[in-house]
Structure formats: structure tokens, C-alpha cells
Design a protein around this motif. Structure first.
Motif, PDB file in Angstrom:
ATOM      1  N   PRO A 353       0.836  -1.209   0.000  1.00 12.25           N
ATOM      2  CA  PRO A 353       0.000   0.000   0.000  1.00 12.25           C
ATOM      3  C   PRO A 353       0.866   1.254   0.000  1.00 12.25           C
ATOM      4  O   PRO A 353       1.824   1.365   0.767  1.00 12.25           O
ATOM      5  CB  PRO A 353      -0.808  -0.122   1.294  1.00 12.25           C
ATOM      6  N   ALA A 354       0.521   2.207  -0.872  1.00 11.90           N
ATOM      7  CA  ALA A 354       1.304   3.440  -0.959  1.00 11.90           C
ATOM      8  C   ALA A 354       0.435   4.684  -0.823  1.00 11.90           C
ATOM      9  O   ALA A 354       0.832   5.643  -0.173  1.00 11.90           O
ATOM     10  CB  ALA A 354       2.082   3.482  -2.272  1.00 11.90           C
ATOM     11  N   ALA A 365      -6.451   1.395  -0.821  1.00 13.63           N
ATOM     12  CA  ALA A 365      -5.016   1.636  -0.963  1.00 13.63           C
ATOM     13  C   ALA A 365      -4.590   1.336  -2.391  1.00 13.63           C
ATOM     14  O   ALA A 365      -4.903   0.264  -2.928  1.00 13.63           O
ATOM     15  CB  ALA A 365      -4.219   0.773   0.011  1.00 13.63           C
ATOM     16  N   ILE A 366      -3.887   2.278  -2.998  1.00 16.63           N
ATOM     17  CA  ILE A 366      -3.244   2.048  -4.285  1.00 16.63           C
ATOM     18  C   ILE A 366      -1.854   1.500  -4.003  1.00 16.63           C
ATOM     19  O   ILE A 366      -1.121   2.038  -3.173  1.00 16.63           O
ATOM     20  CB  ILE A 366      -3.153   3.341  -5.107  1.00 16.63           C
ATOM     21  N   LEU A 373      -5.464  -2.317  -6.550  1.00 13.63           N
ATOM     22  CA  LEU A 373      -6.238  -1.603  -5.547  1.00 13.63           C
ATOM     23  C   LEU A 373      -6.578  -2.565  -4.420  1.00 13.63           C
ATOM     24  O   LEU A 373      -7.105  -3.656  -4.665  1.00 13.63           O
ATOM     25  CB  LEU A 373      -7.520  -1.030  -6.176  1.00 13.63           C
ATOM     26  N   LEU A 374      -6.255  -2.174  -3.204  1.00 10.57           N
ATOM     27  CA  LEU A 374      -6.525  -2.988  -2.020  1.00 10.57           C
ATOM     28  C   LEU A 374      -7.587  -2.295  -1.177  1.00 10.57           C
ATOM     29  O   LEU A 374      -7.699  -1.064  -1.176  1.00 10.57           O
ATOM     30  CB  LEU A 374      -5.254  -3.187  -1.190  1.00 10.57           C
ATOM     31  N   TRP A 383      -5.232  -6.977   4.237  1.00  9.46           N
ATOM     32  CA  TRP A 383      -5.751  -6.324   3.054  1.00  9.46           C
ATOM     33  C   TRP A 383      -6.344  -7.361   2.106  1.00  9.46           C
ATOM     34  O   TRP A 383      -5.942  -8.519   2.102  1.00  9.46           O
ATOM     35  CB  TRP A 383      -4.647  -5.566   2.330  1.00  9.46           C
ATOM     36  N   THR A 384      -7.269  -6.921   1.247  1.00  7.22           N
ATOM     37  CA  THR A 384      -7.871  -7.758   0.227  1.00  7.22           C
ATOM     38  C   THR A 384      -7.712  -7.087  -1.124  1.00  7.22           C
ATOM     39  O   THR A 384      -7.900  -5.867  -1.248  1.00  7.22           O
ATOM     40  CB  THR A 384      -9.372  -7.985   0.501  1.00  7.22           C
ATOM     41  N   ILE A 385      -7.361  -7.880  -2.150  1.00  4.08           N
ATOM     42  CA  ILE A 385      -7.230  -7.337  -3.485  1.00  4.08           C
ATOM     43  C   ILE A 385      -8.622  -7.094  -4.080  1.00  4.08           C
ATOM     44  O   ILE A 385      -9.447  -8.007  -4.100  1.00  4.08           O
ATOM     45  CB  ILE A 385      -6.439  -8.291  -4.399  1.00  4.08           C
ATOM     46  N   LEU A 386      -8.859  -5.900  -4.534  1.00  2.00           N
ATOM     47  CA  LEU A 386     -10.106  -5.587  -5.243  1.00  2.00           C
ATOM     48  C   LEU A 386      -9.792  -5.667  -6.726  1.00  2.00           C
ATOM     49  O   LEU A 386      -9.174  -4.754  -7.293  1.00  2.00           O
ATOM     50  CB  LEU A 386     -10.605  -4.191  -4.856  1.00  2.00           C
TER      51      LEU A 386
END
Length: 390
Positions: A353-354, A365-366, A373-374, A383-386
Motif C-alpha cells: 500500500p502506498a 489503498a493504491i 487496488l486494495l 488487506w484484500t485485493i479488489l
């Protein structure tokens, strides 16, 4: 005379001779009669095997089949998106993404929890980078990052129209429903209806580096000499009260104000790391009119996390995206917690995440590579990947 082809042993024969030679001539009737007994023996042996299988009560064994070879599923790769900005509002996660399929362009992607919607934006060729994505109710605004201008949607992101984005007349206060930000003329607001940006008539101080709204209070921070000064306004920017939080001898490439929960605000102070990137040095929390230091890395270089963005967390903390871990929650007690990162495909770079954006109880989070996108909900440990649409 027909000459033999190279490699053949029929040299010097006529066409009739070739037809009657051993290589092309059909077997004679005498030869077939001589081989008939062999065929009869083969049939008798096969009949004996079938009868033996029936008398034993066991079915005849099926002929062995070759082992099945699994077919590898084709790898389907979606278009290469680069996510420029994200926002969480109105129960949706918005992503401003660039793509190149035939030609390059931009799309606004919206996730409602079950499916994606996508809107193509008409952007002039002279624009090579969009800026921030702002959401105010049903208005969505994409600020142009390369020239004065903006793209405004008045129907929740279904259509966009270009706006000159010029600077309008100063306003006395931030209108209700709009969010203060930085731009030409200092602290101001962008009016999506008129497509203009209006600076505040009374600026908090020169060279403001960050501004944030917490409840009904505006905060702005600037460096004046060696002092880090925070100005606050409780009347939508009509008047300001300034406080020197701390004096520092080092350079501060980033000063970030973060909206916390319960009406608190956080100040993140950075300094330049040996690699040239900003690293977190101190974190301060505002409670009322006083500021309390929560974290101090000023005497440690190795443990200083890299800083990109931060958002507030419940239970009195902020989530720092340090660009190398799953994000650190800095609590008022000073302890930190890392969240688990999702694993990408084999050979992919780590999904770090940045750029963080919060809306309600959801944080988007990008990743550092700009291609993923998380999302994470409060009280979740990972976190989960969207997955972006193809």
C-alpha cells in the motif's frame, strides 16, 4: 524409359516392370492360400481367450488407455491499468485509472460492493496526468494534473464534462458540503457546479504544506524558519489561530495533516532518508488546543519508516503507508501494528500500500506499482485485493 528417382533401387526398369515388381505388385492368390492357416490360428486363439474369461465369471479386461494429459488453462490478462487516485464515498470505492488498449485514455471505475461500473473520460491529448479525485455528494471532480482544468460529473460519475478550472473570486468561508484543499492562491475550495476554484479570502499563513478538515475545524500546517506551525479555524476559514508545535533543525520534505477519529488531528513530520525519500520522524496528536508527541524517530535512522500517505484509524490512531510494509497503525501509546499483505501471482512484485484513502469504515489503498487496488475494513487484520475489471 522412366529413370528411377534418387535413392530407389529400380534403376533401368520400364513402367510395366515397375508395376510387376515386388514393391508394387499385389500378392498372388497362391500366396494368400498359403497364409490362410495363420489367420485361422489367430481366430481360434482369440475365441479361446473370450470363452476362458466367461467361464471364470470375470469380465474381459478393457484395453489400457493412455494417461490423460491435463490441459493448462489459458492465461487471460486484463488491460494494464495505472490507478492515479482513489476515493471512498457514497458507499462506493472509486478509482481513477489510466489504460492503453489501442489508444490511451482514462476511466472512472466505481465498485458498489458487488460489481464494477466504468465510464470513459474524454481527456485532451495535451493532458498526460490527472490529479486528485474529489467527491462531494453526487458531484465527482477530476483535477487535471498538467494544465488548469477539471472534469466534472454531476450524475455520480456516469458522464463527465470538461471545465476550464480557472481561479474565481475569493470566498469568505468554505461552503457547506465542500472540502478545503490546496491550490492556486493557497487554501481554498473547488466548486463543481461552476467549475471554478475559489481561494479563501483570509489565508492562515504563507507556504501552507497541508490542510485537513476534522469535523467543523480546519487545520493548516506550514514551516516558518525552524518552527512547524499549525493554524486552526472553527468558523470555516474566516479566522485562524496559530500554534508552534515543534522546532526542528533538519529539513522536512513532507508535512502531513491527518484527520483522526473523535475530532482529533495528527501531524506527521518527515525528514529525508539516506535513499532520498521522506521518512517519518515524529507524529503529533491534537486534543483541543494542545499537541502531544506520540512517536519520535529523530535519533534513529534505521527504523524510520518511509512515508507516503496516512489516514485516521478507529480507537485513536493513524494508519501510515510506509511503502514497504502492510501499513503501520500508530496508537497513542506509541506501539505499531502491521497488517498482512495479500500475495500476488508468482513473479509479481509485492503488493505494498502506498496511497491511502478513507471513507467511513473502509480504507482503499493504491499499491506502490500503481497497478492494484486494495481494501480493508476497520478491525480487519489483512488487506484484500479488489480485482479491477478487464
Amino acid at each position: 524409359m522412366v529413370r528411377a528417382a534418387p535413392g530407389c533401387d529400380h534403376g533401368g526398369v520400364t513402367g510395366r516392370d515397375l508395376l510387376e515388381s515386388g514393391s508394387a505388385r499385389s500378392p498372388s492368390r497362391a500366396a494368400l492360400r498359403g497364409r490362410g492357416w495363420i489367420l485361422a490360428v489367430v481366430l481360434l486363439v482369440g475365441l479361446a481367450v473370450v470363452l476362458a474369461a466367461r467361464s471364470s465369471g470375470q469380465p474381459a479386461a478393457a484395453p489400457a488407455r493412455p494417461p490423460a494429459i491435463p490441459l493448462q488453462a489459458p492465461v487471460v490478462r486484463p488491460p494494464s491499468y495505472f490507478v492515479y487516485d482513489a476515493a471512498v464515498a457514497n458507499g462506493r470505492v472509486y478509482a481513477l485509472a489510466g489504460f492503453c488498449v489501442g489508444r490511451c485514455g482514462y476511466r472512472l471505475l466505481a465498485w458498489d460492493g458487488t460489481r464494477w461500473s466504468s465510464t470513459r473520460m474524454a481527456v485532451p491529448a495535451s493532458s498526460v496526468s490527472p490529479g486528485r479525485l474529489l467527491v462531494s455528494g453526487r458531484y465527482l471532480t477530476v483535477l487535471d494534473g498538467t494544465r488548469p482544468g477539471a472534469y466534472v460529473s454531476r450524475d455520480g460519475g456516469r458522464t463527465f464534462t470538461a471545465s476550464p478550472g480557472r481561479t474565481g473570486a475569493p470566498v469568505a468561508a468554505v461552503p457547506a458540503g465542500l472540502v478545503a484543499d490546496l491550490g492556486d492562491g493557497g487554501v481554498g475550495v473547488f466548486d463543481p457546479v461552476a467549475g471554478e476554484r475559489h481561494p479563501l479570502r483570509t489565508q492562515p499563513m504563507p507556504e501552507v504544506r497541508s490542510v485537513v478538515t476534522v469535523g467543523r475545524t480546519l487545520y493548516a500546517v506550514a514551516r516558518q524558519g525552524t518552527g512547524l506551525v499549525v493554524a486552526s479555524s472553527t468558523d470555516a476559514g474566516r479566522s485562524w489561530r496559530r500554534t508552534t508545535v515543534v522546532t526542528v533543525p533538519y529539513r522536512t520534505p513532507e508535512l502531513a495533516l491527518v484527520a483522526g477519529t473523535g475530532g482529533s488531528a495528527y501531524l506527521v513530520v518527515t525528514r529525508t532518508l539516506p535513499a532520498g525519500e521522506p521518512g517519518v520522524v515524529q507524529v503529533w496528536r491534537n486534543a483541543g488546543r494542545s499537541w502531544t508527541r506520540l512517536v519520535d524517530y529523530s535519533r534513529s535512522i534505521s527504523s524510520t519508516p518511509k512515508f507516503t500517505t496516512a489516514v485516521g484509524e478507529p480507537n485513536g490512531g493513524i494508519l501510515l503507508a510506509d511503502g514497504s510494509a502492510g501499513g503501520q497503525v500508530v496508537y497513542d501509546t506509541g506501539r505499531s501494528v502491521n497488517f498482512q499483505l495479500p500475495g500476488g501471482a508468482a513473479g509479481d512484485p509485492p503488493l505494498v500500500p502506498a496511497v491511502l484513502r478513507r471513507g467511513g469504515s473502509t480504507v482503499a489503498a493504491i499499491t506502490a506499482d500503481g497497478g492494484h487496488l486494495l481494501i480493508r475494513h476497520d478491525h480487519q487484520a489483512s488487506w484484500t485485493i479488489l480485482q479491477l475489471p478487464a
